[in-house]
Design a protein around this motif. Structure first.
Motif, mmCIF file in Angstrom:
data_model
loop_
_atom_site.group_PDB
_atom_site.id
_atom_site.type_symbol
_atom_site.label_atom_id
_atom_site.label_comp_id
_atom_site.label_asym_id
_atom_site.label_seq_id
_atom_site.Cartn_x
_atom_site.Cartn_y
_atom_site.Cartn_z
ATOM 1 N N ALA A 78 -9.581 14.477 -12.067
ATOM 2 C CA ALA A 78 -8.553 15.517 -11.995
ATOM 3 C C ALA A 78 -7.251 15.063 -12.658
ATOM 4 O O ALA A 78 -6.625 15.822 -13.410
ATOM 5 N N ARG A 79 -6.847 13.830 -12.382
ATOM 6 C CA ARG A 79 -5.615 13.321 -13.008
ATOM 7 C C ARG A 79 -5.764 13.209 -14.510
ATOM 8 O O ARG A 79 -4.861 13.580 -15.273
ATOM 9 N N ALA A 135 0.512 -4.281 -9.990
ATOM 10 C CA ALA A 135 -0.051 -2.937 -9.906
ATOM 11 C C ALA A 135 0.911 -2.047 -9.134
ATOM 12 O O ALA A 135 1.784 -2.539 -8.400
ATOM 13 N N LEU A 136 0.737 -0.739 -9.290
ATOM 14 C CA LEU A 136 1.607 0.222 -8.616
ATOM 15 C C LEU A 136 0.784 1.403 -8.114
ATOM 16 O O LEU A 136 -0.182 1.819 -8.769
ATOM 17 N N PRO A 137 1.188 2.008 -6.997
ATOM 18 C CA PRO A 137 0.580 3.276 -6.599
ATOM 19 C C PRO A 137 1.085 4.383 -7.511
ATOM 20 O O PRO A 137 2.108 4.213 -8.186
ATOM 21 N N THR A 138 0.413 5.500 -7.530
ATOM 22 C CA THR A 138 0.822 6.588 -8.428
ATOM 23 C C THR A 138 2.235 7.066 -8.124
ATOM 24 O O THR A 138 2.970 7.454 -9.035
ATOM 25 N N PHE A 156 -7.344 6.669 -15.537
ATOM 26 C CA PHE A 156 -7.825 6.424 -14.180
ATOM 27 C C PHE A 156 -9.349 6.298 -14.223
ATOM 28 O O PHE A 156 -10.026 7.193 -14.737
ATOM 29 N N PRO A 157 -9.904 5.204 -13.719
ATOM 30 C CA PRO A 157 -11.361 5.009 -13.773
ATOM 31 C C PRO A 157 -12.086 5.999 -12.860
ATOM 32 O O PRO A 157 -11.730 6.147 -11.695
ATOM 33 N N PHE A 168 -5.323 1.359 -13.198
ATOM 34 C CA PHE A 168 -4.622 2.113 -14.238
ATOM 35 C C PHE A 168 -3.262 1.484 -14.532
ATOM 36 O O PHE A 168 -2.934 1.160 -15.683
ATOM 37 N N SER A 169 -2.476 1.258 -13.487
ATOM 38 C CA SER A 169 -1.120 0.730 -13.680
ATOM 39 C C SER A 169 -1.137 -0.723 -14.144
ATOM 40 O O SER A 169 -0.297 -1.131 -14.957
ATOM 41 N N HIS A 170 -2.085 -1.511 -13.651
ATOM 42 C CA HIS A 170 -2.167 -2.913 -14.057
ATOM 43 C C HIS A 170 -2.350 -3.035 -15.571
ATOM 44 O O HIS A 170 -1.696 -3.862 -16.224
#
Length: 344
Positions: A78-79, A135-138, A156-157, A168-170
């Motif tokens: 979805a993202r 890393a970070l949360p969305t 996003f996997p 994703f963020s990493h």
């Protein structure tokens, strides 16, 4: 700020799945933003409640809102789908049961432009983690769209949760030095009984089965961009943060599961990180993780960790007691704050 007429400054992307109780409040928090030059992309991920109707009603009311629907495929799909429609200068991914402070988009956009950032870390808690952010949360990622388009392989996997936002963020953080901060951005995280993190705790085995897939994704990424020599510490901090701290220490695992995860983490770290990690960089890693890698098995580490936690609690208690003896109130409060921060 005087943006060009009709220019979209920020694309807000919200995957929607069975959150009819909270969705209107979430959308209203976007419509109440002091930055008005945004688009809101609502991606219905096969909801079976009244979410589609709620989305369509809002789409009719405000031309900045676009509604899309797909079969239930997961939050990552979805993202990524929403990202393919985005036209804003910057992108923000939001969960469909949370809300934003009215100035969230404005302060994040100003920070991004002022600091010329590909990534803006949003929120005081997450900004404090610099300079070593694995890393970070969305909710803490405010991203330049052109930067994301430059690396179309980093998305996003799919069929991964948890850690889809961490992976994703990493990768994105490893690909740029243009990382800015917006500590004043306030994101309101809603707590309720159907949240994903509660389901994750209840299904530890499912998480364990996904972790080798996380590591395969990272190996492919680090090999493609030849990052081991330059970003070994970044990868080590990710291993410490996600599979070790959040999963090994954070999940209710039995002895067999612990041993299995111990071997997965240690093998990956010894093979893919330690050969490239400089000796002085080890100081960036916490003692429990370095001891974890040095241990022969999970039971040996757990024996050390039990003693470590007890000693840490005792040291905190002693230091707080000594802080009480300081006669000056301001200094005493500062010491207590620092002790609580250090031993949290």
């Amino acid at each position: 700020m005087s943006p060009e007429k009709n220019k979209v400054l920020v694309s807000v992307i919200i995957p929607v799945y069975n959150v009819e109780k909270f969705l209107s409040e979430t959308i209203e928090s976007i419509l109440d933003q002091t930055l008005t030059d945004f688009e809101l992309l609502l991606i219905n991920d096969g909801s079976t409640d009244s979410c589609p109707e709620i989305c369509r009603e809002y789409e009719k009311k405000d031309s900045r809102i676009q509604y899309f629907s797909q079969e239930n495929s997961g939050v990552s799909v979805a993202r990524n789908s929403g990202l393919s429609y985005a036209v804003g200068e910057y992108v923000f991914f939001m969960d469909s049961d949370d809300t934003l402070d009215p100035d969230f988009l404005k302060t994040s956009y100003i920070a991004a432009k002022t600091q010329n950032s590909d990534i803006v870390i949003v929120g005081e808690e997450f900004c404090k983690r610099l300079p070593a952010v694995p890393a970070l949360p969305t909710c803490a990622q405010f991203l330049r769209l052109s930067f994301l388009k430059k690396y179309p392989d980093v998305r996003f996997p799919e069929k991964i949760q948890p850690c889809e936002d961490g992976l994703f963020s990493h990768q994105l953080i490893a690909l740029t030095e243009k990382v800015g901060t917006n500590p004043s951005g306030i994101y309101h995280y809603r707590h309720h009984e159907n949240q994903n993190h509660l389901k994750i705790i209840e299904n530890s085995e499912k998480v364990l089965l996904q972790i080798p897939i996380w590591l395969d994704i990272l190996k492919g990424f680090y090999n493609k961009y030849d990052l081991y020599k330059t970003h070994a510490l970044h990868l080590a901090l990710f291993m410490e943060h996600e599979p070790f701290e959040f999963r090994y220490l954070g999940l209710p695992l039995n002895a067999e599961q612990k041993e299995r995860l111990f071997n997965i983490i240690k093998k990956f770290t010894v093979t893919n990180i330690l050969p490239y990690l400089k000796e002085e960089e080890y100081s960036h890693l916490d003692i429990p993780f370095t001891r974890f890698i040095q241990s022969n098995n999970a039971a040996e580490f757990d024996l050390f960790y039990g003693k470590y936690v007890k000693n840490k609690a005792l040291n905190k208690k002693i230091r707080l007691f000594l802080a009480k003896l300081v006669p000056f109130g301001k200094i005493r409060r500062m010491l207590r704050h620092n002790i609580n921060q250090k031993y949290s």
